[in-house]
Design a protein around this motif. Structure first.
Motif, PDB file in Angstrom:
ATOM      1  N   GLN A 284       0.827  -1.209   0.000  1.00  0.00           N
ATOM      2  CA  GLN A 284       0.000   0.000   0.000  1.00  0.00           C
ATOM      3  C   GLN A 284       0.861   1.258   0.000  1.00  0.00           C
ATOM      4  O   GLN A 284       0.559   2.230  -0.690  1.00  0.00           O
ATOM      5  CB  GLN A 284      -0.927   0.009   1.232  1.00  0.00           C
ATOM      6  N   GLN A 285       1.948   1.234   0.760  1.00  0.00           N
ATOM      7  CA  GLN A 285       2.800   2.417   0.860  1.00  0.00           C
ATOM      8  C   GLN A 285       3.595   2.666  -0.412  1.00  0.00           C
ATOM      9  O   GLN A 285       3.745   3.811  -0.845  1.00  0.00           O
ATOM     10  CB  GLN A 285       3.775   2.271   2.041  1.00  0.00           C
ATOM     11  N   ASP A 286       4.103   1.593  -1.038  1.00  0.00           N
ATOM     12  CA  ASP A 286       4.998   1.778  -2.191  1.00  0.00           C
ATOM     13  C   ASP A 286       5.007   0.515  -3.049  1.00  0.00           C
ATOM     14  O   ASP A 286       5.911  -0.308  -2.954  1.00  0.00           O
ATOM     15  CB  ASP A 286       6.412   2.095  -1.701  1.00  0.00           C
ATOM     16  N   PRO A 287       4.003   0.338  -3.921  1.00  0.00           N
ATOM     17  CA  PRO A 287       3.933  -0.899  -4.721  1.00  0.00           C
ATOM     18  C   PRO A 287       5.186  -1.179  -5.554  1.00  0.00           C
ATOM     19  O   PRO A 287       5.646  -2.333  -5.584  1.00  0.00           O
ATOM     20  CB  PRO A 287       2.695  -0.683  -5.605  1.00  0.00           C
ATOM     21  N   PRO A 288       5.773  -0.185  -6.246  1.00  0.00           N
ATOM     22  CA  PRO A 288       6.957  -0.511  -7.050  1.00  0.00           C
ATOM     23  C   PRO A 288       8.121  -1.031  -6.220  1.00  0.00           C
ATOM     24  O   PRO A 288       8.831  -1.952  -6.644  1.00  0.00           O
ATOM     25  CB  PRO A 288       7.316   0.836  -7.712  1.00  0.00           C
ATOM     26  N   GLU A 289       8.305  -0.466  -5.033  1.00  0.00           N
ATOM     27  CA  GLU A 289       9.382  -0.932  -4.165  1.00  0.00           C
ATOM     28  C   GLU A 289       9.071  -2.323  -3.622  1.00  0.00           C
ATOM     29  O   GLU A 289       9.958  -3.166  -3.506  1.00  0.00           O
ATOM     30  CB  GLU A 289       9.583   0.056  -3.013  1.00  0.00           C
ATOM     31  N   TYR A 290       7.813  -2.571  -3.332  1.00  0.00           N
ATOM     32  CA  TYR A 290       7.393  -3.856  -2.776  1.00  0.00           C
ATOM     33  C   TYR A 290       7.697  -5.009  -3.734  1.00  0.00           C
ATOM     34  O   TYR A 290       8.002  -6.125  -3.291  1.00  0.00           O
ATOM     35  CB  TYR A 290       5.894  -3.801  -2.453  1.00  0.00           C
ATOM     36  N   VAL A 291       7.617  -4.757  -5.030  1.00  0.00           N
ATOM     37  CA  VAL A 291       7.881  -5.831  -6.007  1.00  0.00           C
ATOM     38  C   VAL A 291       9.185  -5.615  -6.772  1.00  0.00           C
ATOM     39  O   VAL A 291       9.400  -6.209  -7.823  1.00  0.00           O
ATOM     40  CB  VAL A 291       6.702  -5.982  -7.001  1.00  0.00           C
ATOM     41  N   ARG A 292      10.074  -4.772  -6.237  1.00  0.00           N
ATOM     42  CA  ARG A 292      11.364  -4.556  -6.912  1.00  0.00           C
ATOM     43  C   ARG A 292      12.091  -5.875  -7.134  1.00  0.00           C
ATOM     44  O   ARG A 292      12.683  -6.108  -8.195  1.00  0.00           O
ATOM     45  CB  ARG A 292      12.236  -3.611  -6.087  1.00  0.00           C
ATOM     46  N   TRP A 293      12.075  -6.740  -6.135  1.00  0.00           N
ATOM     47  CA  TRP A 293      12.749  -8.033  -6.260  1.00  0.00           C
ATOM     48  C   TRP A 293      12.243  -8.799  -7.480  1.00  0.00           C
ATOM     49  O   TRP A 293      13.026  -9.451  -8.187  1.00  0.00           O
ATOM     50  CB  TRP A 293      12.520  -8.878  -4.993  1.00  0.00           C
ATOM     51  N   ALA A 294      10.938  -8.726  -7.725  1.00  0.00           N
ATOM     52  CA  ALA A 294      10.366  -9.451  -8.860  1.00  0.00           C
ATOM     53  C   ALA A 294      10.792  -8.818 -10.167  1.00  0.00           C
ATOM     54  O   ALA A 294      11.163  -9.513 -11.122  1.00  0.00           O
ATOM     55  CB  ALA A 294       8.845  -9.472  -8.751  1.00  0.00           C
ATOM     56  N   ARG A 295      10.739  -7.498 -10.235  1.00  0.00           N
ATOM     57  CA  ARG A 295      11.142  -6.794 -11.450  1.00  0.00           C
ATOM     58  C   ARG A 295      12.571  -7.162 -11.832  1.00  0.00           C
ATOM     59  O   ARG A 295      12.903  -7.306 -13.006  1.00  0.00           O
ATOM     60  CB  ARG A 295      11.019  -5.286 -11.190  1.00  0.00           C
TER      61      ARG A 295
END
Length: 781
Positions: A47-58
């Motif tokens: 909720q706070q930062d979706p792009p950072e939350y899935v950085r590992w996946a990217r």
């Protein structure tokens, strides 16, 4: 994304070949990684930062399966754009599906209200979708939206008036929720109703569709959604009594008379409800996100306060960096492979558009907030293709006006201490509160009433590259040859300038008349502190060079745009032959320097009338030694292009006067295709003469639209009127910014950008000047 997978072969597990007993697996039997197993979009981190939350996946696992969600999650730009492009393979039918199934008690509540939400433009499949979209699109064109600008400006001013002397505000509660809601109601043609009730309805709809309400909350949410449904129906009934009134819904009612099978009663009811949420909530959240982001970057905030012309692109960059749409959902209709992962028909996808907007493969320094980013409008917050948000330009207009109001009247605004909270859901996000503060005694309008007057014209549509300017200081001016000045530029605050590549140019604004001219960068691409240009005074030119010679003095401030590169050096070439005539040496000099650094085999061929007229000659000779070939007319030497030896793998780059370039074009007839790349000084584009042109149609493959281009109209202008985003800059066929892909039809090329081979391939065209030879083109838009 590749073709359909072969069902006879075992599904590949490219990221996880083996796992311990008990490890969850994907539907294809592959083990799920620990990070994928823990993925939960309802956690605060997402909720706070979706792009950072899935950085590992990217970075490591761009497509993964989430056991908690039961969805495949897609995180990279190209994969997500390809999914948006193919709405047959990737159905939008689940876009509004409840991500958390409603319990029987809540379902009974919804039924008691007669709730029967139907398909809308957001989640409708073909062939029903495009006929409805075409029928209902006209109110969203830039021309139609312009009528709403005075209302938005008035509302923005009135709401700021309410709290400007308080020294503090919750921008969400006191403005950013209510103003977009009022605008949405006006746009839809809805009478203004109680704001608090509508706000409750809107939040309930979001939680009901994209959230994870607890069982005891589901009944309460269901009552709110049911009331919302009935409210929408009652308002629609009132509208039917006055179908000639202004508003999108009244427009739909009138269209129903023309196309009763396309615009049905149930469809209008669903659109009534969905339209309020779509036109209101996403804009409110997007503006709150943008203000939060800008105030977290005080230097950027100061820049747009000082230069409101940066606001349109700042809006685009905020939508990219911290947009209000975190993700969309799609249903896979056939077996496919996405990002190397086999995915079966019937699978559900969560496509994290906010992650795509931070993909380093598409956006350089993606985590950096860069309000001058050239490709900020490539953001996927509005989606892409046939289901791209129809209201995107209404949202852009509102956000521009809000930012302009705040930067004019409250440039000293700052964030107050607070913890930001969000309504937990997978897809739509914005802070529930945004606390700001300022010293009201410093309000500019207390001493300068002119602050109350708007300072810039709203741009309805994608921002023009011409608006992305920066102020630089002239650090030195020196002679670089007869009537040639060498100008060095640096940022005003001593910060590094944007990185650039050999062949790049900047646009310099020459005076107050709006005139700007392009000048190639001729310094060292590795020098991040300085831009260098060399400018020949042309007394018979269009005035730009005269202005530079007269006004570019040490200490002077200039406004520039860029750098941009449409003359990009192929750094994989086996050999480079670099040809320059006169002041055309400027981009060639940077290319030669770069080739030297990379260790590429290269030659420089430099022609001029006299040695005194040849810019940078001594410096280039010292740097490149025997690789430098100089031809001077008054010494009787001349470059013989026919004698050039062009082996496979050789690339030739040339910049200079038209006569030299024409001679090169003749000489290259027998060279391999696309060997020669040319940078032109001037455009050959002529003013359209309707008596000598013909109208033609363009079919936009990705959106299904058909646009007519009139005889007195450019393709670029026609696309803009149809609400289709296309980047542009020079609009003279010189820069290549407005290039589009052509899938069918024969092109009449009028640009000076494409090579001979590129023209012959008939797959690319410049929308600002080129046209159809026949009656139709099919474009990948």
């Amino acid at each position: 994304m590749s073709d359909a997978l072969n069902p006879d072969r075992a599904s590949a597990c490219p990221f996880h070949q083996s796992a311990a007993t008990g490890t969850p697996t994907t539907p294809t039997g592959c083990p799920v990684s620990p990070r994928a197993a823990e993925f939960d979009p309802f956690e605060d981190g997402y909720q706070q930062d979706p792009p950072e939350y899935v950085r590992w996946a990217r970075n490591e696992e761009p497509v993964f399966y989430s056991p908690k969600l039961g969805y495949w999650v897609v995180t990279r730009y190209e994969d997500i754009k390809a999914i948006f492009r193919d709405n047959l393979t990737f159905s939008p039918s689940i876009a509004l599906e409840k991500i958390t199934p409603t319990g029987p008690e809540a379902n009974a509540v919804l039924a008691s209200y007669g709730y029967a939400m139907n398909r809308t433009l957001v989640n409708e499949d073909e062939p029903a979708h495009m006929p409805r979209r075409r029928a209902l699109m006209d109110p969203f064109t830039p021309e139609a939206l312009a009528h709403h600008e005075p209302m938005v400006r008035r509302l923005a001013r009135e709401y700021v008036d309410r709290f400007i002397d308080d020294g503090k505000a919750d921008l969400v509660d006191q403005m950013l929720w209510e103003v977009p809601l009022t605008v949405a109601l006006h746009f839809l043609g809805v009478p203004e109703e109680d704001m608090d009730t509508l706000r409750k309805y809107s939040i309930a709809h979001t939680v009901n569709t994209w959230g994870r309400p607890k069982p005891e909350e589901q009944v309460e949410v269901a009552h709110a959604v049911g009331n919302f449904w009935q409210f929408a129906g009652k308002v629609l009934d009132k509208m039917r009594l006055d179908p000639d009134g202004p508003g999108w819904m009244q427009y739909g009612i009138r269209k129903q008379k023309e196309l009763p099978e396309v615009v049905t009663d149930s469809y209008l009811h669903s659109m009534m409800m969905a339209g309020i949420v779509a036109a209101h909530e996403t804009t409110a959240n997007a503006t709150a996100n943008a203000m939060k982001l800008l105030l977290q970057h005080p230097q950027v905030w100061r820049e747009i306060c000082e230069d409101p012309g940066l606001i349109p692109n700042a809006v685009e960059e905020c939508l990219r960096h911290n947009g209000s749409v975190a993700a969309w959902r799609r249903l896979v209709t056939r077996d496919v492979t996405i990002g190397g992962i086999d995915i079966a028909a019937g699978s559900k996808l969560l496509i994290v558009t906010s992650s795509a907007n931070h993909d380093e493969h598409h956006f350089a320094d993606a985590d950096l907030l860069d309000i001058r980013r050239e490709n900020a409008s490539d953001q996927l917050t509005f989606g892409y293709g046939s289901h791209q948000c129809m209201g995107k330009n209404l949202a852009r207009m509102e956000m521009q006006i809000f930012l302009e109001e705040f930067t004019r009247r409250l440039p000293h605004m700052r964030l107050a201490e607070q913890r930001f909270t969000y309504v937990p859901n997978t897809s739509f996000r914005g802070p529930e509160h945004l606390l700001v503060e300022w010293d009201p005694t410093c309000n500019p309008e207390r001493t300068d009433p002119s602050v109350l007057e708007p300072r810039f014209a709203v741009r309805i549509g994608e921002p023009s590259a011409q608006a992305i300017s920066r102020s630089v200081v002239v650090t030195s001016v020196s002679d670089a040859g007869a009537d040639i000045v060498r100008v060095k530029l640096a940022s005003r605050d001593g910060q590094p300038l944007p990185r650039w590549t050999a062949g790049s140019h900047i646009d310099v604004e020459c005076g107050q008349s709006g005139m700007s001219r392009q000048y190639s960068l001729c310094g060292d691409p590795d020098d991040v502190g300085t831009f260098e240009i060399a400018v020949l005074r042309e007394s018979q030119g269009r005035g730009g060079s005269e202005w530079i010679h007269n006004h570019a003095k040490a200490g002077a401030l200039l406004r520039i745009r860029g750098p941009r590169n449409h003359f990009r050096l192929d750094e994989t070439a086996g050999k480079l032959i670099l040809i320059a005539g006169g002041i055309g040496i400027t981009p060639i000099s940077a290319m030669a320097r770069r080739a030297r650094v990379l260790g590429i085999d290269y030659e420089v061929h430099f022609s001029g009338r006299t040695r005194a007229s040849m810019a940078l000659l001594d410096e280039l000779t010292a740097l490149h030694g025997e690789r430098m070939h100089v031809y001077v007319s008054d010494e009787g030497t001349r470059n013989d292009f026919g004698a050039l030896r062009i082996a496979d793998g050789t690339q030739v780059y040339a910049c200079g006067p038209a006569r030299m370039l024409d001679a090169l074009q003749q000489a290259c007839v027998d060279w391999p295709d696309d060997t020669l790349k040319i940078e032109h000084f001037k455009s050959t584009t002529r003013t359209l003469d309707p008596d000598k042109e013909h109208a033609f149609e363009v079919e936009l493959k990705n959106t299904g639209l058909v646009v007519t281009v009139a005889a007195d109209q450019t393709l670029l202008a026609a696309l803009r009127l149809a609400n289709v985003d296309v980047q542009s800059d020079c609009e003279e066929g010189l820069c290549g910014s407005c290039e589009v892909r052509v899938l069918a039809g024969e092109i009449e090329h009028r640009d000076v950008v494409l090579t001979r081979g590129e023209r012959q391939s008939n797959t690319r065209m410049m929308t600002c000047c080129s046209r159809a030879k026949g009656t139709k083109l099919v474009l990948e838009l």
